[in-house]
Design a protein around this motif. Structure first.
Motif, PDB file in Angstrom:
ATOM      1  N   MET B  17       0.826  -1.204   0.000  1.00  0.00           N
ATOM      2  CA  MET B  17       0.000   0.000   0.000  1.00  0.00           C
ATOM      3  C   MET B  17       0.861   1.256   0.000  1.00  0.00           C
ATOM      4  SD  MET B  17      -2.766   1.207   2.887  1.00  0.00           S
ATOM      5  CE  MET B  17      -1.556   1.972   3.972  1.00  0.00           C
ATOM      6  N   GLN B  18       1.854   1.291   0.875  1.00  0.00           N
ATOM      7  CA  GLN B  18       2.740   2.451   0.947  1.00  0.00           C
ATOM      8  C   GLN B  18       3.400   2.718  -0.403  1.00  0.00           C
ATOM      9  OE1 GLN B  18       2.997   4.291   3.696  1.00  0.00           O
ATOM     10  NE2 GLN B  18       1.839   2.926   5.050  1.00  0.00           N
ATOM     11  N   LEU B  19       3.833   1.637  -1.035  1.00  0.00           N
ATOM     12  CA  LEU B  19       4.567   1.763  -2.290  1.00  0.00           C
ATOM     13  C   LEU B  19       3.662   2.241  -3.428  1.00  0.00           C
ATOM     14  CD1 LEU B  19       7.397   1.466  -3.167  1.00  0.00           C
ATOM     15  CD2 LEU B  19       7.070  -0.981  -3.490  1.00  0.00           C
ATOM     16  N   PHE B  20       2.513   1.618  -3.564  1.00  0.00           N
ATOM     17  CA  PHE B  20       1.564   2.025  -4.605  1.00  0.00           C
ATOM     18  C   PHE B  20       1.095   3.459  -4.370  1.00  0.00           C
ATOM     19  CE2 PHE B  20       0.431  -2.632  -5.415  1.00  0.00           C
ATOM     20  CZ  PHE B  20       0.963  -2.640  -6.684  1.00  0.00           C
ATOM     21  N   TRP B  21       0.928   3.801  -3.138  1.00  0.00           N
ATOM     22  CA  TRP B  21       0.485   5.142  -2.747  1.00  0.00           C
ATOM     23  C   TRP B  21       1.517   6.170  -3.210  1.00  0.00           C
ATOM     24  CZ3 TRP B  21      -0.798   6.306   3.115  1.00  0.00           C
ATOM     25  CH2 TRP B  21      -1.314   7.589   3.236  1.00  0.00           C
ATOM     26  N   GLU B  22       2.780   5.845  -2.972  1.00  0.00           N
ATOM     27  CA  GLU B  22       3.858   6.771  -3.359  1.00  0.00           C
ATOM     28  C   GLU B  22       4.051   6.890  -4.863  1.00  0.00           C
ATOM     29  OE1 GLU B  22       7.679   5.918  -1.695  1.00  0.00           O
ATOM     30  OE2 GLU B  22       6.911   5.889   0.357  1.00  0.00           O
ATOM     31  N   LYS B  23       4.084   5.741  -5.534  1.00  0.00           N
ATOM     32  CA  LYS B  23       4.524   5.723  -6.920  1.00  0.00           C
ATOM     33  C   LYS B  23       3.450   5.460  -7.953  1.00  0.00           C
ATOM     34  CE  LYS B  23       8.329   3.694  -7.734  1.00  0.00           C
ATOM     35  NZ  LYS B  23       9.607   2.968  -7.897  1.00  0.00           N
ATOM     36  N   GLY B  24       2.258   5.052  -7.499  1.00  0.00           N
ATOM     37  CA  GLY B  24       1.216   4.727  -8.454  1.00  0.00           C
ATOM     38  C   GLY B  24       1.343   3.310  -8.971  1.00  0.00           C
ATOM     39  N   TYR B  25       0.427   2.925  -9.831  1.00  0.00           N
ATOM     40  CA  TYR B  25       0.383   1.534 -10.296  1.00  0.00           C
ATOM     41  C   TYR B  25       1.488   1.227 -11.301  1.00  0.00           C
ATOM     42  CZ  TYR B  25      -1.226  -2.801 -12.362  1.00  0.00           C
ATOM     43  OH  TYR B  25      -1.277  -4.092 -12.813  1.00  0.00           O
ATOM     44  N   GLU B  26       1.534   1.958 -12.387  1.00  0.00           N
ATOM     45  CA  GLU B  26       2.463   1.648 -13.477  1.00  0.00           C
ATOM     46  C   GLU B  26       3.920   1.761 -13.040  1.00  0.00           C
ATOM     47  OE1 GLU B  26       2.103   0.505 -16.466  1.00  0.00           O
ATOM     48  OE2 GLU B  26      -0.048   0.638 -16.800  1.00  0.00           O
ATOM     49  N   ALA B  27       4.207   2.765 -12.276  1.00  0.00           N
ATOM     50  CA  ALA B  27       5.604   3.039 -11.921  1.00  0.00           C
ATOM     51  C   ALA B  27       6.129   2.111 -10.831  1.00  0.00           C
ATOM     52  CB  ALA B  27       5.763   4.495 -11.484  1.00  0.00           C
ATOM     53  N   THR B  28       5.253   1.313 -10.253  1.00  0.00           N
ATOM     54  CA  THR B  28       5.691   0.359  -9.235  1.00  0.00           C
ATOM     55  C   THR B  28       5.886  -1.011  -9.871  1.00  0.00           C
ATOM     56  OG1 THR B  28       4.457   1.531  -7.527  1.00  0.00           O
ATOM     57  CG2 THR B  28       5.127  -0.715  -7.036  1.00  0.00           C
ATOM     58  N   SER B  29       7.101  -1.538  -9.794  1.00  0.00           N
ATOM     59  CA  SER B  29       7.373  -2.836 -10.416  1.00  0.00           C
ATOM     60  C   SER B  29       7.288  -3.947  -9.376  1.00  0.00           C
ATOM     61  CB  SER B  29       8.752  -2.834 -11.053  1.00  0.00           C
ATOM     62  OG  SER B  29       9.744  -2.850 -10.046  1.00  0.00           O
ATOM     63  N   LEU B  30       7.208  -5.156  -9.875  1.00  0.00           N
ATOM     64  CA  LEU B  30       7.175  -6.295  -8.955  1.00  0.00           C
ATOM     65  C   LEU B  30       8.472  -6.394  -8.156  1.00  0.00           C
ATOM     66  CD1 LEU B  30       5.318  -9.041 -10.965  1.00  0.00           C
ATOM     67  CD2 LEU B  30       4.622  -7.912  -8.871  1.00  0.00           C
ATOM     68  N   SER B  31       9.568  -5.962  -8.749  1.00  0.00           N
ATOM     69  CA  SER B  31      10.828  -5.974  -8.006  1.00  0.00           C
ATOM     70  C   SER B  31      10.769  -4.983  -6.844  1.00  0.00           C
ATOM     71  CB  SER B  31      11.984  -5.628  -8.939  1.00  0.00           C
ATOM     72  OG  SER B  31      12.036  -6.570  -9.989  1.00  0.00           O
ATOM     73  N   ASP B  32      10.218  -3.782  -7.123  1.00  0.00           N
ATOM     74  CA  ASP B  32      10.000  -2.831  -6.034  1.00  0.00           C
ATOM     75  C   ASP B  32       9.194  -3.486  -4.922  1.00  0.00           C
ATOM     76  OD1 ASP B  32      11.223  -0.824  -7.511  1.00  0.00           O
ATOM     77  OD2 ASP B  32       9.339  -0.106  -8.372  1.00  0.00           O
ATOM     78  N   LEU B  33       8.133  -4.159  -5.333  1.00  0.00           N
ATOM     79  CA  LEU B  33       7.212  -4.731  -4.350  1.00  0.00           C
ATOM     80  C   LEU B  33       7.875  -5.826  -3.506  1.00  0.00           C
ATOM     81  CD1 LEU B  33       4.027  -4.844  -6.600  1.00  0.00           C
ATOM     82  CD2 LEU B  33       4.276  -3.545  -4.485  1.00  0.00           C
ATOM     83  N   THR B  34       8.538  -6.751  -4.178  1.00  0.00           N
ATOM     84  CA  THR B  34       9.140  -7.852  -3.414  1.00  0.00           C
ATOM     85  C   THR B  34      10.165  -7.339  -2.407  1.00  0.00           C
ATOM     86  OG1 THR B  34      10.732  -8.189  -5.193  1.00  0.00           O
ATOM     87  CG2 THR B  34       8.805  -9.600  -5.185  1.00  0.00           C
ATOM     88  N   SER B  35      10.963  -6.356  -2.826  1.00  0.00           N
ATOM     89  CA  SER B  35      11.992  -5.892  -1.898  1.00  0.00           C
ATOM     90  C   SER B  35      11.361  -5.162  -0.712  1.00  0.00           C
ATOM     91  CB  SER B  35      13.010  -5.010  -2.620  1.00  0.00           C
ATOM     92  OG  SER B  35      12.444  -3.774  -2.938  1.00  0.00           O
ATOM     93  N   ARG B  36      10.317  -4.365  -0.976  1.00  0.00           N
ATOM     94  CA  ARG B  36       9.691  -3.625   0.131  1.00  0.00           C
ATOM     95  C   ARG B  36       8.807  -4.507   0.994  1.00  0.00           C
ATOM     96  NH1 ARG B  36       9.429   2.076  -0.564  1.00  0.00           N
ATOM     97  NH2 ARG B  36       7.695   3.000   0.555  1.00  0.00           N
TER      98      ARG B  36
END
Lengths: 193, 193
Positions: B17-36
Motif C-alpha cells: 500500500m505504501q509503495l503504490f500510494w507513493e509511486k502509483g500503479y504503473e511506476a511500481t514494479s514487482l521488483s520494487d514490491l518484493t523488496s519492500r
DNA sequence: GTAATACTTTACCGTTCGGTATGGTATTAC
DNA sequence: GTAATACCATACCGAACGGTAAAGTATTAC
C-alpha cells in the motif's frame, strides 16, 4: 543542403500531446507514440530528444493553449459572474458528454510526475499560478465594474476557485452523478457576490 | 497439512500500500514490491493473485482506514466548524511538513486508473461518496446543535467541501506557496456559517 | 551531374517488465 | 517415522520496454 523534414513537427507534437493527455507518461509507450504520430522512432529522437523531452514539449504546448483559452472565455462575457458560470458549466458538460474523461493534462501530470520530478513540479505549479492570476484579474474587473462587492479578497477568492476547479476536474474522473458536480458548482459560484 | 505461511499477510499488504500510494500503479514494479514487502515474487501471486489484485487490495485497505480516520476526526470536536478547520489545517500541515507529497491514494488512483478501468472508477467513486456522506452528517449535526444556519443545504455544501479537499490535495503536489493553500482553506471554511 | 548532407526506414541493442515452472524445505496428519 | 502437503527460493519465460546503429533514400549546394 540535405533533405528536409517530411513530417509536420507541430502536428506530430499535437498527436503526442493527445496521447500523453489520455494515458499519462508511464502508460504511453514509444510504440503508441510512433503509430499515433505517424512517424518512426528515430524521428522522435532527432526532433524532440527523447520520451521525457517529448512529454515536456507536449505539456508546454497544452498549458499555453489552455491558459489562453481560459483567458478568452473569462474575458468574453461582460458579466464576471456569468463568465465563471459558463466556464464551469461548460467544463462539466464536456466531461459528461464525452464517453471518456481526459480531464486536464496539467493536473494529470501534477499527480503522476510532480512529486518525483522537480521539473514537472515547477512546470505544473507555474501553470496553476498563471491560471489563478487570470481568475484574479477577472474578479478585479468585476469589482471595478461594481458587479462584485468591494470588500472581496480577490486573491484568496481566485485561489479558492482554482482549487475547486481542480477538485471538480479530478472527481469527474470517477463519474459521480451529475447532480453531485452541479451542486458543487452552485456552491462555488455563490462565493462570487 | 503442509507448511504454514511464514510472512504476515497484513504487514506485507501494508508495505505494498505504501509503495503504490507513493509511486502509483504503473511506476511500481514487482521488483520494487518484493523488496519492500520482504517476500518473494511467487508469494505475492499465491497470497494476492497478481499485481492488479494486490493493488486493489491495497487500495481497499487504504480507503477503509482513511474513511474511519476522517470520521473520527470530524466527530472528536464538539464544534463542527472547528472540526473542519482542524481537519483541513492538519492536512495542509502534514503535506508541508513531509518533504514528499504522497497526497491521497484514492485521488491518485482516480487520476491514473479510473478513466481506463471501470473497477477503479467505481471503487474510487464509492470512497468519495462515502466521504461526502461523512461530511454531510457532520454538517447536519452542526445544524441540529444550532451552530450552523438552519437554511444550509447540507448535501450540496458537503459535496463542495469534498471537491475542495480534493483540489487542495492535488495542488499541493506542485508545492505552491503555503499562503496559496491557506487562503483557499479560509475561503472554503467560510462556507460553513 | 556530382558530392555532400540530413532525413527515413529497418533492424536490432541490452534491460526490465509481469508472470511462472521447478526443485528444495519445512510442517502437517497419521 | 513416513507420506502427503504447501510454502519458499531460484531461475527462467516470452514480451515489451526505451533507445540506437546502420543502411537506404531523397534533397540540397555547387
Amino acid at each position: 543542403m540535405g533533405r528536409n523534414r517530411e513530417f509536420d513537427e507541430e502536428q506530430a507534437l499535437d498527436a503526442a500531446m493527445q496521447l500523453f493527455w489520455e494515458k499519462g507518461y508511464e502508460a504511453t509507450s514509444l510504440s503508441d507514440l510512433t503509430s499515433r504520430m505517424g512517424i518512426q522512432r528515430p524521428s522522435i529522437y532527432s526532433a524532440f530528444g527523447g520520451k521525457k523531452e517529448l512529454f515536456e514539449a507536449a505539456l508546454r504546448k497544452y498549458t499555453m493553449a489552455r491558459a489562453s483559452e481560459i483567458r478568452t472565455k473569462l474575458q468574453n462575457n461582460p458579466s464576471v459572474k456569468q463568465a465563471f458560470r459558463t466556464f464551469f458549466e461548460d467544463l462539466v458538460d464536456e466531461e459528461y458528454t464525452e464517453g471518456f474523461s481526459r480531464g486536464c493534462f496539467s493536473i494529470n501530470t501534477m499527480v503522476e510526475l510532480a512529486p518525483h520530478d522537480e521539473k514537472f513540479e515547477i512546470l505544473t505549479r507555474e501553470h496553476q499560478m498563471y491560471l489563478s492570476v487570470i481568475f484574479q484579474e477577472a474578479i478585479e474587473r468585476g469589482m471595478q465594474s461594481g458587479e462584485l462587492e468591494q470588500g472581496t479578497n480577490a486573491k484568496a477568492l481566485s485561489q479558492a476557485l482554482l482549487v475547486s476547479l481542480i477538485g471538480l476536474t479530478v472527481i469527474m474522473k470517477s463519474r459521480p452523478e451529475r447532480s453531485f458536480v452541479d451542486n458543487s458548482v452552485e456552491v462555488m459560484l455563490a462565493l462570487l457576490k
